[in-house]
Design an enzyme around this catalytic site. Structure first.
Site, PDB file in Angstrom:
ATOM      1  N   SER A  75       0.931  -1.138   0.091  1.00 43.86           N
ATOM      2  CA  SER A  75      -0.084   0.184   0.192  1.00 43.86           C
ATOM      3  C   SER A  75       0.883   1.305  -0.083  1.00 43.86           C
ATOM      4  O   SER A  75       1.983   1.266   0.243  1.00 43.86           O
ATOM      5  CB  SER A  75      -0.817  -0.188   1.224  1.00 43.86           C
ATOM      6  OG  SER A  75      -1.420   1.155   1.342  1.00 43.86           O
ATOM      7  N   TYR A 110      -2.788  -0.168  10.596  1.00 42.23           N
ATOM      8  CA  TYR A 110      -2.572  -0.528   9.246  1.00 42.23           C
ATOM      9  C   TYR A 110      -1.073  -0.261   8.723  1.00 42.23           C
ATOM     10  O   TYR A 110      -0.493  -0.862   8.113  1.00 42.23           O
ATOM     11  CB  TYR A 110      -3.766   0.164   8.577  1.00 42.23           C
ATOM     12  CG  TYR A 110      -3.787  -0.254   6.971  1.00 42.23           C
ATOM     13  CD1 TYR A 110      -4.113  -1.613   6.644  1.00 42.23           C
ATOM     14  CD2 TYR A 110      -3.471   0.861   6.240  1.00 42.23           C
ATOM     15  CE1 TYR A 110      -4.270  -1.974   5.469  1.00 42.23           C
ATOM     16  CE2 TYR A 110      -3.572   0.420   4.708  1.00 42.23           C
ATOM     17  CZ  TYR A 110      -3.924  -1.076   4.338  1.00 42.23           C
ATOM     18  OH  TYR A 110      -3.813  -1.470   3.093  1.00 42.23           O
ATOM     19  N   LYS A 152       1.948  -2.245   7.119  1.00 43.87           N
ATOM     20  CA  LYS A 152       2.333  -2.413   5.672  1.00 43.87           C
ATOM     21  C   LYS A 152       3.889  -1.972   5.674  1.00 43.87           C
ATOM     22  O   LYS A 152       4.620  -2.261   4.797  1.00 43.87           O
ATOM     23  CB  LYS A 152       1.423  -1.220   5.013  1.00 43.87           C
ATOM     24  CG  LYS A 152       0.077  -1.731   4.665  1.00 43.87           C
ATOM     25  CD  LYS A 152       0.172  -3.173   3.987  1.00 43.87           C
ATOM     26  CE  LYS A 152      -1.404  -3.588   3.656  1.00 43.87           C
ATOM     27  NZ  LYS A 152      -1.387  -4.871   2.797  1.00 43.87           N
TER      28      LYS A 152
END
Length: 232
Positions: free
Chosen positions: A136, A149, A153
């Site tokens: 991402s 999150y 990542k």
């Protein structure tokens, strides 16, 4: 590499980007296996695309082991792993619980690690293979409310770099795709929201990138591809 007749495993392949990748590879003659946590969703997607489906939670080690037993039974090897399974959670730091943080890491990091580990055993044995980790733009920079999150990542990017350094001598290409906002149900499920204004990326664009990376001649590979919408 040649896509036709290649054996491709896509985690989280029943919906969204995984589904579109499965479709594009199937259309070009690959043998495709998708896995996901929900049996009904996996079976429906597998039937629609005329591919193999397997129910597995990548955060569960027993499920991952069974998934790769199935891979060996069906194919006796593997050409491509696409680590696509992932979840999101977005909340202020003060409101993020340890359970929320751990849930994201269990799938996005531990799950990717366990699947990558099992695939690497096959690739080392074969002395060839390909891994694409779906990262991402959150693996490149942080933002407010993204602790769980973004951290997951960033960790996935670290795994990608470690695997690339370790597996290159076995002719294994390790790559990562970093999409910005993609219109799937991911945003709504994670509480981030989704802006379906026709200007965001779609899952088909990410499928196209994965196809482009893999079809490059094996003499080289694209280490990372960051994908933005032109004018969101």
């Amino acid at each position: 590499m040649e896509i036709k007749n290649s054996r491709i495993l896509i985690t989280g392949g029943a919906t969204g980007m995984g589904y579109e990748m499965a479709k594009i590879f199937k259309d070009r003659g690959a043998e495709v296996l998708i896995c996901g946590r929900t049996e009904k969703t996996v079976n429906e997607a597998a039937q629609e695309l005329d591919i193999l489906g397997f129910t597995a939670d990548v955060s569960n080690e027993h499920d991952v082991e069974n998934l790769f037993k199935y891979v060996e039974e069906k194919w006796g090897g593997l050409d491509v792993l696409i680590n696509n399974a992932g979840v999101g959670y977005f909340s202020e730091l003060a409101s993020t619980t340890t359970a929320d943080f751990t849930r994201v890491w269990d799938i996005n990091v531990k799950g990717a690690f366990m699947v990558g580990r099992e695939a690497s055993k096959i690739f080392i044995r074969q002395n060839r293979g390909n891994i694409i980790n779906i990262g991402s733009t959150a693996s490149l920079y942080g933002f407010a409310n993204g602790s769980a999150y973004v951290a997951s990542k960033f960790a996935l990017k670290g795994l990608t770099e470690c695997w690339r350094a370790e597996l290159r001598k076995y002719n294994v290409r390790v790559m990562q795709i970093n999409p910005s906002e993609v219109v799937t149900d991911f945003g709504e499920k994670s509480g981030y929201g989704s802006d379906k204004n026709g200007k965001k990326l779609t899952a088909a664009e990410i499928a196209h990138v994965s196809l482009s990376m893999l079809t490059m001649d094996d003499i080289g590979f694209i280490t990372d591809a960051t994908v933005w919408a032109t004018n969101p």
